[in-house]
Design a protein around this motif. Sequence first.
Motif, PDB file in Angstrom:
ATOM      1  N   VAL A 124       0.787  -1.339  -0.201  1.00 31.93           N
ATOM      2  CA  VAL A 124      -0.053   0.014  -0.105  1.00 31.93           C
ATOM      3  C   VAL A 124       0.661   1.172  -0.623  1.00 31.93           C
ATOM      4  O   VAL A 124       0.566   1.876  -0.692  1.00 31.93           O
ATOM      5  CB  VAL A 124      -0.990  -0.311   0.842  1.00 31.93           C
ATOM      6  N   ALA A 125       1.711   1.373   1.051  1.00 37.98           N
ATOM      7  CA  ALA A 125       2.819   2.347   0.596  1.00 37.98           C
ATOM      8  C   ALA A 125       3.535   2.662  -0.451  1.00 37.98           C
ATOM      9  O   ALA A 125       3.466   3.986  -1.420  1.00 37.98           O
ATOM     10  CB  ALA A 125       4.333   2.413   1.949  1.00 37.98           C
ATOM     11  N   TRP A 126       3.666   1.704  -1.300  1.00 33.33           N
ATOM     12  CA  TRP A 126       4.771   1.945  -1.923  1.00 33.33           C
ATOM     13  C   TRP A 126       3.397   2.429  -3.464  1.00 33.33           C
ATOM     14  O   TRP A 126       3.741   3.410  -4.468  1.00 33.33           O
ATOM     15  CB  TRP A 126       5.265   0.274  -2.552  1.00 33.33           C
ATOM     16  N   LEU A 127       2.733   2.217  -3.856  1.00 30.61           N
ATOM     17  CA  LEU A 127       1.092   2.339  -4.264  1.00 30.61           C
ATOM     18  C   LEU A 127       1.285   3.691  -4.335  1.00 30.61           C
ATOM     19  O   LEU A 127       1.103   4.704  -4.938  1.00 30.61           O
ATOM     20  CB  LEU A 127       0.229   1.300  -4.160  1.00 30.61           C
ATOM     21  N   VAL A 128       1.003   4.037  -2.653  1.00 33.65           N
ATOM     22  CA  VAL A 128       0.493   5.741  -2.767  1.00 33.65           C
ATOM     23  C   VAL A 128       1.700   6.230  -3.037  1.00 33.65           C
ATOM     24  O   VAL A 128       1.999   7.420  -3.690  1.00 33.65           O
ATOM     25  CB  VAL A 128       0.255   5.377  -0.793  1.00 33.65           C
ATOM     26  N   LEU A 129       2.838   5.549  -2.642  1.00 31.34           N
ATOM     27  CA  LEU A 129       4.787   6.412  -3.419  1.00 31.34           C
ATOM     28  C   LEU A 129       4.098   7.028  -5.027  1.00 31.34           C
ATOM     29  O   LEU A 129       4.652   7.928  -5.163  1.00 31.34           O
ATOM     30  CB  LEU A 129       5.496   6.417  -3.125  1.00 31.34           C
ATOM     31  N   ARG A 130       3.799   5.298  -5.382  1.00 29.50           N
ATOM     32  CA  ARG A 130       4.317   5.669  -6.980  1.00 29.50           C
ATOM     33  C   ARG A 130       3.132   6.622  -7.107  1.00 29.50           C
ATOM     34  O   ARG A 130       3.466   6.733  -8.290  1.00 29.50           O
ATOM     35  CB  ARG A 130       3.890   4.397  -7.317  1.00 29.50           C
ATOM     36  N   ARG A 131       1.882   6.315  -6.811  1.00 31.92           N
ATOM     37  CA  ARG A 131       0.830   7.373  -7.549  1.00 31.92           C
ATOM     38  C   ARG A 131       1.180   9.014  -7.277  1.00 31.92           C
ATOM     39  O   ARG A 131       0.834   9.953  -7.970  1.00 31.92           O
ATOM     40  CB  ARG A 131      -0.565   6.933  -6.735  1.00 31.92           C
ATOM     41  N   LEU A 132       2.012   9.470  -5.682  1.00 27.86           N
ATOM     42  CA  LEU A 132       2.248  10.598  -5.293  1.00 27.86           C
ATOM     43  C   LEU A 132       3.411  11.644  -6.200  1.00 27.86           C
ATOM     44  O   LEU A 132       3.255  12.386  -6.924  1.00 27.86           O
ATOM     45  CB  LEU A 132       2.262  10.484  -4.283  1.00 27.86           C
ATOM     46  N   PHE A 133       4.303  10.571  -6.696  1.00 25.96           N
ATOM     47  CA  PHE A 133       5.429  11.077  -7.427  1.00 25.96           C
ATOM     48  C   PHE A 133       5.754  10.295  -8.437  1.00 25.96           C
ATOM     49  O   PHE A 133       6.735  10.902  -9.248  1.00 25.96           O
ATOM     50  CB  PHE A 133       7.126  10.614  -6.001  1.00 25.96           C
ATOM     51  N   SER A 134       5.482   9.798  -9.515  1.00 23.01           N
ATOM     52  CA  SER A 134       4.679   9.904 -10.424  1.00 23.01           C
ATOM     53  C   SER A 134       5.242  10.773 -11.458  1.00 23.01           C
ATOM     54  O   SER A 134       4.358  11.755 -11.135  1.00 23.01           O
ATOM     55  CB  SER A 134       4.015   7.981 -10.518  1.00 23.01           C
ATOM     56  N   LEU A 135       5.012  10.533 -13.114  1.00 27.17           N
ATOM     57  CA  LEU A 135       4.232  12.073 -14.322  1.00 27.17           C
ATOM     58  C   LEU A 135       3.037  11.523 -14.024  1.00 27.17           C
ATOM     59  O   LEU A 135       2.866  10.497 -14.282  1.00 27.17           O
ATOM     60  CB  LEU A 135       5.794  11.360 -15.150  1.00 27.17           C
ATOM     61  N   PRO A 136       2.944  12.621 -14.570  1.00 26.95           N
ATOM     62  CA  PRO A 136       1.635  12.400 -15.071  1.00 26.95           C
ATOM     63  C   PRO A 136       0.851  11.282 -16.235  1.00 26.95           C
ATOM     64  O   PRO A 136       2.518  10.846 -16.797  1.00 26.95           O
ATOM     65  CB  PRO A 136       0.809  13.503 -15.227  1.00 26.95           C
ATOM     66  N   THR A 137       0.131  11.061 -16.159  1.00 25.41           N
ATOM     67  CA  THR A 137      -0.442  10.276 -17.370  1.00 25.41           C
ATOM     68  C   THR A 137      -0.008  10.418 -18.473  1.00 25.41           C
ATOM     69  O   THR A 137      -0.534  11.356 -18.980  1.00 25.41           O
ATOM     70  CB  THR A 137      -1.932   9.501 -17.370  1.00 25.41           C
ATOM     71  N   GLY A 138       1.084   9.998 -19.599  1.00 36.04           N
ATOM     72  CA  GLY A 138       1.141  10.254 -20.874  1.00 36.04           C
ATOM     73  C   GLY A 138       1.877  11.311 -20.768  1.00 36.04           C
ATOM     74  O   GLY A 138       1.842  12.049 -21.906  1.00 36.04           O
ATOM     75  N   GLN A 139       2.695  11.940 -20.086  1.00 36.41           N
ATOM     76  CA  GLN A 139       3.846  13.099 -20.031  1.00 36.41           C
ATOM     77  C   GLN A 139       4.871  12.394 -20.509  1.00 36.41           C
ATOM     78  O   GLN A 139       5.178  11.674 -19.490  1.00 36.41           O
ATOM     79  CB  GLN A 139       4.311  13.847 -18.846  1.00 36.41           C
ATOM     80  N   VAL A 140       5.634  13.011 -21.788  1.00 33.50           N
ATOM     81  CA  VAL A 140       6.902  12.052 -21.854  1.00 33.50           C
ATOM     82  C   VAL A 140       7.776  13.437 -21.984  1.00 33.50           C
ATOM     83  O   VAL A 140       7.117  14.699 -22.439  1.00 33.50           O
ATOM     84  CB  VAL A 140       6.728  11.495 -23.190  1.00 33.50           C
ATOM     85  N   LYS A 141       9.127  13.450 -21.742  1.00 37.78           N
ATOM     86  CA  LYS A 141       9.679  14.263 -21.695  1.00 37.78           C
ATOM     87  C   LYS A 141      10.407  14.004 -23.309  1.00 37.78           C
ATOM     88  O   LYS A 141      11.063  13.339 -23.236  1.00 37.78           O
ATOM     89  CB  LYS A 141      11.087  14.674 -20.772  1.00 37.78           C
ATOM     90  N   THR A 142      10.293  15.403 -24.192  1.00 41.05           N
ATOM     91  CA  THR A 142      11.084  16.047 -25.163  1.00 41.05           C
ATOM     92  C   THR A 142      11.872  16.500 -25.085  1.00 41.05           C
ATOM     93  O   THR A 142      11.814  17.778 -24.723  1.00 41.05           O
ATOM     94  CB  THR A 142      10.385  15.263 -26.344  1.00 41.05           C
ATOM     95  N   PHE A 143      12.907  16.321 -26.366  1.00 40.96           N
ATOM     96  CA  PHE A 143      13.805  17.765 -26.570  1.00 40.96           C
ATOM     97  C   PHE A 143      13.295  18.223 -27.865  1.00 40.96           C
ATOM     98  O   PHE A 143      14.382  17.519 -29.253  1.00 40.96           O
ATOM     99  CB  PHE A 143      15.307  16.939 -25.970  1.00 40.96           C
ATOM    100  N   ASP A 144      13.570  19.759 -27.360  1.00 41.50           N
ATOM    101  CA  ASP A 144      13.584  19.964 -29.101  1.00 41.50           C
ATOM    102  C   ASP A 144      14.409  20.205 -30.213  1.00 41.50           C
ATOM    103  O   ASP A 144      14.561  20.222 -31.345  1.00 41.50           O
ATOM    104  CB  ASP A 144      12.007  21.263 -29.552  1.00 41.50           C
ATOM    105  N   ARG A 145      15.692  20.661 -29.180  1.00 43.74           N
ATOM    106  CA  ARG A 145      17.200  20.942 -29.474  1.00 43.74           C
ATOM    107  C   ARG A 145      17.835  20.161 -28.660  1.00 43.74           C
ATOM    108  O   ARG A 145      17.912  20.112 -27.705  1.00 43.74           O
ATOM    109  CB  ARG A 145      17.150  22.757 -29.057  1.00 43.74           C
ATOM    110  N   ASP A 146      19.110  20.547 -29.596  1.00 46.16           N
ATOM    111  CA  ASP A 146      20.438  20.171 -28.954  1.00 46.16           C
ATOM    112  C   ASP A 146      20.991  20.514 -27.932  1.00 46.16           C
ATOM    113  O   ASP A 146      21.219  21.562 -28.383  1.00 46.16           O
ATOM    114  CB  ASP A 146      21.376  19.319 -30.195  1.00 46.16           C
ATOM    115  N   ILE A 147      21.590  20.296 -26.670  1.00 46.98           N
ATOM    116  CA  ILE A 147      21.648  20.839 -26.187  1.00 46.98           C
ATOM    117  C   ILE A 147      23.352  21.613 -26.213  1.00 46.98           C
ATOM    118  O   ILE A 147      23.800  22.980 -25.841  1.00 46.98           O
ATOM    119  CB  ILE A 147      22.078  20.796 -24.629  1.00 46.98           C
ATOM    120  N   ASN A 148      24.041  21.334 -27.273  1.00 46.23           N
ATOM    121  CA  ASN A 148      25.539  21.836 -27.492  1.00 46.23           C
ATOM    122  C   ASN A 148      25.312  22.827 -28.443  1.00 46.23           C
ATOM    123  O   ASN A 148      26.329  23.444 -28.842  1.00 46.23           O
ATOM    124  CB  ASN A 148      26.121  20.909 -28.460  1.00 46.23           C
TER     125      ASN A 148
END
Length: 91
Positions: free
Chosen positions: A66-90
């Motif tokens: 139960v604690a793991w499920l609650v922690l996962r729910r509280l601290f995970s990324l929202p559903t469908g959110q993916v981090k993308t990069f539009d440009r190169d940092i260099n």
Amino acid sequence: MTELLTTWWVWLAAALVLVILETLVPGFVFLGFAIGAAAVGLMLFGPLQLVSPPMLFLIFAAFSLVAWLVLRRLFSLPTGQVKTFDRDIND
């Protein structure tokens, strides 16, 4: 050995060790187990004093899940959110 598993301070010491492991290996896995161990340790002060070790492990597993499920729910990324990069940092 059975007597040691029904002692409150053993469960709280295990919780402390698991919290320390969580700082070394992040990911909320050990933290869920630490919360479960702390819950069993605190419950041994009251109604769980005469419970057998297999039942304590079952209670520990349930609280940890139960604690793991609650922690996962509280601290995970929202559903469908993916981090993308539009440009190169260099550039």
